[in-house]
Design a protein around this motif. Structure first.
Motif, PDB file in Angstrom:
ATOM      1  N   GLU A 284      -7.953  35.445   8.585  1.00 35.54           N
ATOM      2  CA  GLU A 284      -8.090  36.009   9.926  1.00 35.54           C
ATOM      3  C   GLU A 284      -6.964  36.990  10.217  1.00 35.54           C
ATOM      4  O   GLU A 284      -7.179  38.052  10.807  1.00 35.54           O
TER       5      GLU A 284
ATOM      6  N   ASP B 196      -7.608  40.245   8.465  1.00 29.88           N
ATOM      7  CA  ASP B 196      -8.544  41.093   9.213  1.00 29.88           C
ATOM      8  C   ASP B 196      -7.828  41.792  10.367  1.00 29.88           C
ATOM      9  O   ASP B 196      -8.076  42.973  10.646  1.00 29.88           O
ATOM     10  N   ALA B 197      -6.942  41.056  11.039  1.00 25.95           N
ATOM     11  CA  ALA B 197      -6.215  41.645  12.165  1.00 25.95           C
ATOM     12  C   ALA B 197      -5.306  42.791  11.703  1.00 25.95           C
ATOM     13  O   ALA B 197      -5.196  43.823  12.369  1.00 25.95           O
TER      14      ALA B 197
ATOM     15  N   MET C 166      -5.788  44.703   9.079  1.00 27.65           N
ATOM     16  CA  MET C 166      -6.649  45.844   8.757  1.00 27.65           C
ATOM     17  C   MET C 166      -7.042  46.601  10.026  1.00 27.65           C
ATOM     18  O   MET C 166      -7.103  47.836  10.034  1.00 27.65           O
ATOM     19  N   GLU C 167      -7.269  45.879  11.125  1.00 23.33           N
ATOM     20  CA  GLU C 167      -7.670  46.528  12.377  1.00 23.33           C
ATOM     21  C   GLU C 167      -6.548  47.367  12.975  1.00 23.33           C
ATOM     22  O   GLU C 167      -6.807  48.263  13.787  1.00 23.33           O
ATOM     23  N   THR C 168      -5.304  47.114  12.585  1.00 23.65           N
ATOM     24  CA  THR C 168      -4.186  47.923  13.087  1.00 23.65           C
ATOM     25  C   THR C 168      -3.982  49.201  12.285  1.00 23.65           C
ATOM     26  O   THR C 168      -3.093  49.997  12.609  1.00 23.65           O
ATOM     27  N   GLY C 169      -4.771  49.396  11.215  1.00 24.66           N
ATOM     28  CA  GLY C 169      -4.681  50.639  10.457  1.00 24.66           C
ATOM     29  C   GLY C 169      -4.168  50.506   9.045  1.00 24.66           C
ATOM     30  O   GLY C 169      -3.919  51.512   8.374  1.00 24.66           O
TER      31      GLY C 169
ATOM     32  N   GLN D 208       0.475  45.338  18.542  1.00 24.51           N
ATOM     33  CA  GLN D 208      -0.938  44.937  18.495  1.00 24.51           C
ATOM     34  C   GLN D 208      -1.084  43.519  17.944  1.00 24.51           C
ATOM     35  O   GLN D 208      -1.874  42.720  18.450  1.00 24.51           O
TER      36      GLN D 208
ATOM     37  N   HIS E 155      -2.346  38.839  19.207  1.00 24.16           N
ATOM     38  CA  HIS E 155      -3.388  38.085  18.508  1.00 24.16           C
ATOM     39  C   HIS E 155      -3.179  36.594  18.784  1.00 24.16           C
ATOM     40  O   HIS E 155      -2.045  36.107  18.774  1.00 24.16           O
TER      41      HIS E 155
END
Length: 293
Positions: free
Chosen positions: A17, A20-21, A23-26, A72, A76
């Motif tokens: 998890e 994934d987080a 990856m979502e930050t770039g 960011q 979470h």
């Protein structure tokens, strides 16, 4: 180009998890690393096997605003109470050249040398295999490949047919041909392995004696005097009915890619068709050999 690496400590339960987080930050990639360097073997198909204490590592472009990335991540749910992290600048390197510089000629047994194709041959009078693994597994540096090469060097292969099951770079099939085998057959599920084997066979002048197949394309009724399979313990057990019928009666079988702790279960899968030799170990890995009954 230079990169920035972000490392966050996690657990096996939270790592995916958090990956994934990140990856979502770039991040351009995420990898998982065992904090205690504990090896994990043979994940099930589709499974990401993680450790008890896991570092989640995100790789970012050097221009990335890491303060924004941390901000960011701090909201979470898994990280809102605070988290340990480390940010590092990674040196810009030509990673392919870095690897090439550390791949040296290696001797196996009494006659056989595996030589990177871009280095000088140390003994022109030896049996030399010129190797460029490309994207396939198999350079001789891993103990399992070394065990197989030493075994092949000790066999009388003159005029024999050899099957390399899971041929990877083609290193075992090509070594067998250079050691006197009349013909070799390489089988692999990976098209990149078939291409790497073909390229290396051409590099060594043995492509006319090496046949390469994906499993779906291999001819029925294949038989050989010598069969070698350097894959993993699980597939070796599961594929025993397929691998076990490849040697002719009196032919020999060599298996590796097996941890010493897995040897007994792999042996059990082959005892009905083979007279097995004592297991040979090297650095916690082992080789199983035997003669077809």
């Amino acid at each position: 180009m230079p990169w920035i690496q972000l490392k966050i400590n996690a657990t096996g339960e939270t790592a995916e998890e958090l990956g994934d987080a990140i990856m979502e930050t770039g991040a351009v990639s995420v990898t998982f690393q065992d904090t205690h360097d504990t090896p994990v073997f043979e994940p099930l198909p589709g499974e990401t096997r993680l450790w008890g204490d896991t570092d989640v590592i995100g790789l970012f472009d050097a221009e990335a605003d890491m303060n924004d990335v941390i901000a960011q991540l701090s909201v979470h749910p898994l990280l809102a109470s605070g988290f340990h992290h480390k940010i590092e600048q990674l040196e810009d390197k030509d990673w392919e050249r870095e690897w090439m510089e550390n791949f040296h000629p290696m001797k196996f047994g009494n006659r056989l040398w595996i030589c990177p194709s871009w280095r000088d041959i140390p003994d022109p009078d030896a049996v030399n295999v010129l190797l460029d693994p490309g994207l396939a597994f198999g350079t001789g540096t891993h103990p399992t490949t070394s065990l197989c090469l030493q075994w092949l060097d000790g066999l009388d292969l003159v005029g024999k047919t050899v099957i390399d099951f899971g041929c990877g770079s083609g290193i075992l099939a090509i070594a067998a041909l250079k050691l006197g085998a009349a013909k070799a057959i390489g089988i692999d599920i990976d098209p990149q392995a078939i291409q790497a084997s073909r390229d290396n066979a051409e590099r060594n002048g043995v492509s006319d004696r090496l046949s390469l197949y994906l499993p779906a394309d291999q001819p029925e009724g294949l038989k050989a005097d010598v069969v070698v399979a350097n894959i993993l313990a699980g597939p070796l057990r599961e594929l025993a009915p397929l691998i076990g019928v490849l040697p002719i009666t009196g032919g020999v079988l060599g298996l590796s890619g097996i941890l010493a702790s897995q040897a007994s279960s792999v042996c059990a899968a082959y005892t009905d068709r083979f007279a097995l030799d004592p297991v040979v170990e090297k650095e916690e890995w082992c080789r199983i050999t035997g003669t077809c009954l």
